[in-house]
Design a protein around this motif. Structure first.
Motif, PDB file in Angstrom:
ATOM      1  N   LEU A 147       0.862  -1.180   0.211  1.00 38.24           N
ATOM      2  CA  LEU A 147       0.011   0.061  -0.025  1.00 38.24           C
ATOM      3  C   LEU A 147       0.892   1.244   0.025  1.00 38.24           C
ATOM      4  CD1 LEU A 147      -2.745   1.152   0.227  1.00 38.24           C
ATOM      5  CD2 LEU A 147      -2.711   1.378   2.638  1.00 38.24           C
ATOM      6  N   LEU A 148       2.047   1.200   0.864  1.00 36.89           N
ATOM      7  CA  LEU A 148       2.879   2.447   0.883  1.00 36.89           C
ATOM      8  C   LEU A 148       3.480   2.534  -0.499  1.00 36.89           C
ATOM      9  CD1 LEU A 148       3.731   4.394   2.962  1.00 36.89           C
ATOM     10  CD2 LEU A 148       5.525   3.092   3.578  1.00 36.89           C
ATOM     11  N   ARG A 149       3.791   1.432  -1.240  1.00 39.14           N
ATOM     12  CA  ARG A 149       4.570   1.460  -2.510  1.00 39.14           C
ATOM     13  C   ARG A 149       3.718   1.917  -3.385  1.00 39.14           C
ATOM     14  NH1 ARG A 149       6.931  -3.389  -2.038  1.00 39.14           N
ATOM     15  NH2 ARG A 149       5.042  -4.603  -2.830  1.00 39.14           N
ATOM     16  N   ARG A 150       2.304   1.631  -3.544  1.00 36.74           N
ATOM     17  CA  ARG A 150       1.432   2.386  -4.473  1.00 36.74           C
ATOM     18  C   ARG A 150       0.969   3.697  -4.136  1.00 36.74           C
ATOM     19  NH1 ARG A 150      -0.888  -2.734  -3.414  1.00 36.74           N
ATOM     20  NH2 ARG A 150      -2.356  -1.862  -1.973  1.00 36.74           N
ATOM     21  N   HIS A 151       1.150   4.348  -2.936  1.00 37.23           N
ATOM     22  CA  HIS A 151       0.971   5.526  -2.646  1.00 37.23           C
ATOM     23  C   HIS A 151       2.007   6.313  -1.950  1.00 37.23           C
ATOM     24  CE1 HIS A 151      -3.356   4.773  -4.143  1.00 37.23           C
ATOM     25  NE2 HIS A 151      -3.234   3.768  -3.208  1.00 37.23           N
ATOM     26  N   VAL A 152       3.034   6.411  -2.400  1.00 44.68           N
ATOM     27  CA  VAL A 152       4.293   6.791  -1.715  1.00 44.68           C
ATOM     28  C   VAL A 152       4.355   7.977  -1.398  1.00 44.68           C
ATOM     29  CG1 VAL A 152       5.697   7.129  -3.853  1.00 44.68           C
ATOM     30  CG2 VAL A 152       6.797   6.234  -1.788  1.00 44.68           C
ATOM     31  N   ILE A 153       3.789   9.114  -2.114  1.00 43.11           N
ATOM     32  CA  ILE A 153       3.880  10.374  -1.512  1.00 43.11           C
ATOM     33  C   ILE A 153       2.920  10.794  -0.561  1.00 43.11           C
ATOM     34  CG2 ILE A 153       3.587  12.786  -2.654  1.00 43.11           C
ATOM     35  CD1 ILE A 153       5.991  11.480  -3.664  1.00 43.11           C
ATOM     36  N   VAL A 154       1.640  10.166  -0.615  1.00 45.14           N
ATOM     37  CA  VAL A 154       0.716  10.197   0.347  1.00 45.14           C
ATOM     38  C   VAL A 154       1.268   9.678   1.900  1.00 45.14           C
ATOM     39  CG1 VAL A 154      -1.497   9.627   1.233  1.00 45.14           C
ATOM     40  CG2 VAL A 154      -1.284  10.419  -1.095  1.00 45.14           C
ATOM     41  N   GLY A 155       2.050   8.574   1.283  1.00 46.29           N
ATOM     42  CA  GLY A 155       2.624   7.542   2.573  1.00 46.29           C
ATOM     43  C   GLY A 155       3.859   8.556   3.132  1.00 46.29           C
ATOM     44  N   SER A 156       4.458   9.472   2.364  1.00 53.66           N
ATOM     45  CA  SER A 156       5.700  10.196   2.917  1.00 53.66           C
ATOM     46  C   SER A 156       5.202  11.392   3.650  1.00 53.66           C
ATOM     47  CB  SER A 156       6.399  10.678   1.585  1.00 53.66           C
ATOM     48  OG  SER A 156       5.944  11.551   1.078  1.00 53.66           O
ATOM     49  N   PHE A 157       3.799  11.926   3.312  1.00 54.72           N
ATOM     50  CA  PHE A 157       3.413  13.052   4.076  1.00 54.72           C
ATOM     51  C   PHE A 157       2.863  12.243   5.272  1.00 54.72           C
ATOM     52  CE2 PHE A 157       3.165  15.287   0.082  1.00 54.72           C
ATOM     53  CZ  PHE A 157       3.544  16.648   0.323  1.00 54.72           C
ATOM     54  N   LEU A 158       2.167  11.090   5.696  1.00 56.04           N
ATOM     55  CA  LEU A 158       1.692  10.553   6.708  1.00 56.04           C
ATOM     56  C   LEU A 158       2.897  10.116   7.634  1.00 56.04           C
ATOM     57  CD1 LEU A 158      -1.211   8.304   5.519  1.00 56.04           C
ATOM     58  CD2 LEU A 158      -1.346  10.567   6.757  1.00 56.04           C
ATOM     59  N   TYR A 159       4.047   9.559   6.906  1.00 58.85           N
ATOM     60  CA  TYR A 159       5.320   9.284   7.606  1.00 58.85           C
ATOM     61  C   TYR A 159       5.836  10.867   8.479  1.00 58.85           C
ATOM     62  CZ  TYR A 159       9.735   7.112   8.647  1.00 58.85           C
ATOM     63  OH  TYR A 159      10.761   6.641   9.543  1.00 58.85           O
ATOM     64  N   GLY A 160       5.895  11.750   7.767  1.00 60.52           N
ATOM     65  CA  GLY A 160       6.545  12.799   8.135  1.00 60.52           C
ATOM     66  C   GLY A 160       5.585  13.401   9.445  1.00 60.52           C
ATOM     67  N   PHE A 161       4.472  13.186   9.324  1.00 57.80           N
ATOM     68  CA  PHE A 161       3.769  13.502  10.434  1.00 57.80           C
ATOM     69  C   PHE A 161       4.057  12.447  11.741  1.00 57.80           C
ATOM     70  CE2 PHE A 161      -0.320  13.469  13.004  1.00 57.80           C
ATOM     71  CZ  PHE A 161      -0.190  14.684  13.443  1.00 57.80           C
ATOM     72  N   GLY A 162       4.102  11.135  11.276  1.00 61.06           N
ATOM     73  CA  GLY A 162       4.318  10.265  12.126  1.00 61.06           C
ATOM     74  C   GLY A 162       5.554  10.522  12.955  1.00 61.06           C
TER      75      GLY A 162
ATOM     76  N   GLN B 140       7.536  21.216   8.581  1.00 60.73           N
ATOM     77  CA  GLN B 140       8.938  21.003   8.323  1.00 60.73           C
ATOM     78  C   GLN B 140       8.988  19.181   8.490  1.00 60.73           C
ATOM     79  OE1 GLN B 140      11.086  19.939  11.472  1.00 60.73           O
ATOM     80  NE2 GLN B 140      12.445  18.993  10.218  1.00 60.73           N
ATOM     81  N   HIS B 141       8.333  18.581   9.206  1.00 58.14           N
ATOM     82  CA  HIS B 141       8.631  17.068   9.196  1.00 58.14           C
ATOM     83  C   HIS B 141       7.897  16.600   8.102  1.00 58.14           C
ATOM     84  CE1 HIS B 141       9.756  17.615  13.429  1.00 58.14           C
ATOM     85  NE2 HIS B 141      10.002  16.302  13.191  1.00 58.14           N
ATOM     86  N   ASN B 142       6.714  17.196   7.446  1.00 60.61           N
ATOM     87  CA  ASN B 142       6.293  16.544   6.208  1.00 60.61           C
ATOM     88  C   ASN B 142       6.979  16.837   4.895  1.00 60.61           C
ATOM     89  OD1 ASN B 142       3.926  15.291   7.119  1.00 60.61           O
ATOM     90  ND2 ASN B 142       2.974  17.294   7.762  1.00 60.61           N
ATOM     91  N   LEU B 143       7.351  18.343   4.919  1.00 55.37           N
ATOM     92  CA  LEU B 143       7.887  18.861   3.633  1.00 55.37           C
ATOM     93  C   LEU B 143       9.531  18.541   3.594  1.00 55.37           C
ATOM     94  CD1 LEU B 143       6.158  22.111   3.187  1.00 55.37           C
ATOM     95  CD2 LEU B 143       5.478  19.835   2.092  1.00 55.37           C
ATOM     96  N   LEU B 144      10.146  18.499   4.791  1.00 56.48           N
ATOM     97  CA  LEU B 144      11.678  18.416   4.723  1.00 56.48           C
ATOM     98  C   LEU B 144      12.276  16.769   5.000  1.00 56.48           C
ATOM     99  CD1 LEU B 144      12.801  21.676   6.315  1.00 56.48           C
ATOM    100  CD2 LEU B 144      12.334  21.104   3.835  1.00 56.48           C
ATOM    101  N   ILE B 145      11.386  16.107   5.485  1.00 55.07           N
ATOM    102  CA  ILE B 145      11.674  14.566   5.778  1.00 55.07           C
ATOM    103  C   ILE B 145      11.154  13.847   4.978  1.00 55.07           C
ATOM    104  CG2 ILE B 145      11.726  12.702   7.493  1.00 55.07           C
ATOM    105  CD1 ILE B 145      12.590  15.211   9.506  1.00 55.07           C
TER     106      ILE B 145
END
Length: 163
Positions: free
Chosen positions: A98-113, A145-150
């Protein structure tokens, strides 16, 4: 969002290399934009003090009396932590379809996490002094910052390096 149908090569070296590259990119962005611009220019906090705060997570209040040595320790620790964050994301993308299919959305969620984990688990358990709650505008900047820079650079890195 774009779908990534396949994964990285199965080589651990490839995943490790991407983790280090992601850590260097995100660490540099964090250093320049957050430490330099937000804390340095806007909040008038010397970059040495910001880096010493990172070192204080390991050695406590003694970090603030250590001068450039503890600032360098903080810089190294900051890059190590961000590289570990990058590694966790990159290894997760390689394992979670699921993360592979939606990597950008996942990256924003990961930054927030990452923001949540760092502020509500890592910092309270570290030796760093407790800081007062930030004003709302700074809280928003830190989350972004965590979303956009990480998160986002890691998502872009993953998208560009899949086969």
């Amino acid at each position: 969002m774009s779908t990534i149908a396949s994964t990285f090569s199965n080589s651990r070296n490839s995943l490790l290399r991407l983790s280090v590259i992601g850590g260097l990119i995100s660490g540099f962005l964090h250093l320049v934009i957050i430490q330099g611009i937000v804390f340095g220019l806007i909040l008038k906090t010397p970059i040495v003090s910001s880096l010493q705060f990172a070192a204080s997570g390991l050695i406590g209040d003694a970090a603030f009396a250590g001068g450039l040595a503890t600032a360098l320790l903080g810089l190294v620790l900051d890059f190590i932590m961000i590289t570990i964050m990058a590694g966790v994301f990159i290894f997760s993308v390689d394992r979670i379809p699921l993360l592979r299919r939606h990597v950008i959305v996942g990256s924003f969620l990961y930054g927030f996490g990452v923001f949540i984990v760092m502020n509500f688990i890592v910092l309270p358990l570290s030796a760093a002094p407790t800081l007062p709650a930030p004003p709302l505008w700074l809280l928003i900047v830190l989350i972004l910052q965590h979303n956009l820079l990480i998160g986002l650079p890691l998502g872009i890195l993953v998208q560009r390096n899949t086969r």
